[in-house]
Design a protein around this motif. Structure first.
Motif, PDB file in Angstrom:
ATOM      1  N   GLY A   1      12.282  48.087 -29.079  1.00 43.34           N
ATOM      2  CA  GLY A   1      10.848  48.065 -28.846  1.00 43.34           C
ATOM      3  C   GLY A   1      10.130  49.254 -29.444  1.00 43.34           C
ATOM      4  N   ARG A   2       8.865  49.041 -29.772  1.00 41.19           N
ATOM      5  CA  ARG A   2       8.090  50.072 -30.437  1.00 41.19           C
ATOM      6  C   ARG A   2       7.380  51.004 -29.470  1.00 41.19           C
ATOM      7  N   THR A   3       7.445  50.704 -28.173  1.00 41.72           N
ATOM      8  CA  THR A   3       6.702  51.509 -27.205  1.00 41.72           C
ATOM      9  C   THR A   3       7.608  52.391 -26.369  1.00 41.72           C
ATOM     10  N   PHE A   4       8.794  52.710 -26.885  1.00 43.18           N
ATOM     11  CA  PHE A   4       9.751  53.523 -26.127  1.00 43.18           C
ATOM     12  C   PHE A   4       9.118  54.819 -25.656  1.00 43.18           C
ATOM     13  N   SER A   5       8.321  55.441 -26.495  1.00 44.89           N
ATOM     14  CA  SER A   5       7.765  56.755 -26.169  1.00 44.89           C
ATOM     15  C   SER A   5       6.806  56.711 -24.989  1.00 44.89           C
ATOM     16  N   SER A   6       6.365  55.524 -24.591  1.00 48.01           N
ATOM     17  CA  SER A   6       5.449  55.426 -23.465  1.00 48.01           C
ATOM     18  C   SER A   6       6.166  55.215 -22.139  1.00 48.01           C
ATOM     19  N   TYR A   7       7.474  55.075 -22.169  1.00 47.13           N
ATOM     20  CA  TYR A   7       8.239  54.823 -20.957  1.00 47.13           C
ATOM     21  C   TYR A   7       8.861  56.091 -20.408  1.00 47.13           C
ATOM     22  N   ILE A   8       8.826  56.189 -19.105  1.00 48.51           N
ATOM     23  CA  ILE A   8       9.613  57.199 -18.409  1.00 48.51           C
ATOM     24  C   ILE A   8      11.044  56.675 -18.345  1.00 48.51           C
ATOM     25  N   MET A   9      12.018  57.537 -18.636  1.00 52.07           N
ATOM     26  CA  MET A   9      13.411  57.121 -18.677  1.00 52.07           C
ATOM     27  C   MET A   9      14.206  57.798 -17.574  1.00 52.07           C
ATOM     28  N   GLY A  10      15.202  57.096 -17.081  1.00 55.93           N
ATOM     29  CA  GLY A  10      16.033  57.656 -16.027  1.00 55.93           C
ATOM     30  C   GLY A  10      17.486  57.272 -16.187  1.00 55.93           C
ATOM     31  N   TRP A  11      18.333  58.047 -15.553  1.00 62.87           N
ATOM     32  CA  TRP A  11      19.758  57.741 -15.447  1.00 62.87           C
ATOM     33  C   TRP A  11      20.103  57.604 -13.963  1.00 62.87           C
ATOM     34  N   PHE A  12      20.854  56.580 -13.666  1.00 65.49           N
ATOM     35  CA  PHE A  12      21.359  56.341 -12.322  1.00 65.49           C
ATOM     36  C   PHE A  12      22.860  56.111 -12.429  1.00 65.49           C
ATOM     37  N   ARG A  13      23.542  56.157 -11.298  1.00 66.07           N
ATOM     38  CA  ARG A  13      24.981  55.876 -11.318  1.00 66.07           C
ATOM     39  C   ARG A  13      25.393  55.166 -10.038  1.00 66.07           C
TER      40      ARG A  13
ATOM     41  N   TRP B   1       7.690  60.768 -20.614  1.00 67.67           N
ATOM     42  CA  TRP B   1       7.597  60.244 -21.981  1.00 67.67           C
ATOM     43  C   TRP B   1       7.550  61.385 -22.988  1.00 67.67           C
ATOM     44  N   SER B   2       6.937  62.490 -22.622  1.00 69.02           N
ATOM     45  CA  SER B   2       6.798  63.606 -23.556  1.00 69.02           C
ATOM     46  C   SER B   2       8.067  64.442 -23.640  1.00 69.02           C
ATOM     47  N   GLY B   3       8.945  64.303 -22.661  1.00 68.44           N
ATOM     48  CA  GLY B   3      10.135  65.138 -22.599  1.00 68.44           C
ATOM     49  C   GLY B   3       9.917  66.463 -21.901  1.00 68.44           C
ATOM     50  N   ARG B   4       8.671  66.760 -21.552  1.00 67.65           N
ATOM     51  CA  ARG B   4       8.363  68.077 -20.961  1.00 67.65           C
ATOM     52  C   ARG B   4       8.738  68.152 -19.490  1.00 67.65           C
ATOM     53  N   ALA B   5       8.655  67.018 -18.802  1.00 73.97           N
ATOM     54  CA  ALA B   5       8.964  67.011 -17.376  1.00 73.97           C
ATOM     55  C   ALA B   5      10.297  66.314 -17.143  1.00 73.97           C
TER      56      ALA B   5
END
Length: 124
Positions: A26-38, A53-57
């Motif tokens: 997808g072209r809108t990856f940068s607008s998504y907040i990403m997470g890891w779970f286990r 999305w910015s990587g800052r937080a």
């Protein structure tokens, strides 16, 4: 629609390191907040880390703080989880997730898309 594919899992000895990757379509990856779970066998899914999305937080579970680092490369549509000083209790299937929103979140139900998971096994 976002499709997520994790990679990088495997078997490692305690104290070792692994780097997980999650490639997103997808072209809108940068607008998504990403997470890891286990999720470990017989246990509920638990939050590991999330990144804005910015990587800052970023935000981490207490159990991995100081050992794991989440990062992202929006140009490559990829989010990473660098895992150092691994412990046997880190053994689990690790899932990447994407959230359409403005705030980072540690609750799985707030994520819209999930990958299929990658197994991480840490031997003692």
């Amino acid at each position: 629609q976002v499709q997520l594919v994790e990679s990088g899992g495997g078997l490692v000895q305690a104290g070792g390191s692994l780097r997980l990757s999650c490639a997103a379509s997808g072209r809108t990856f940068s607008s998504y907040i990403m997470g890891w779970f286990r999720q470990a066998p017989g246990k509920e899914r638990e939050f590991v880390a999330t990144i804005a999305w910015s990587g800052r937080a970023t935000y981490y579970a207490d159990s991995v703080k100081g050992r794991f680092t989440i990062s992202r490369d929006n140009a490559k549509n990829t989010v990473y989880l660098q895992m150092n000083s691994l412990k046997p209790e880190d053994t689990a299937v690790y899932y990447c997730a994407a959230r359409a929103g403005n705030t980072i979140a540690a609750i799985g139900d707030r994520y819209n898309y999930w990958g299929q998971g990658t197994q991480v096994t840490v031997s003692s």
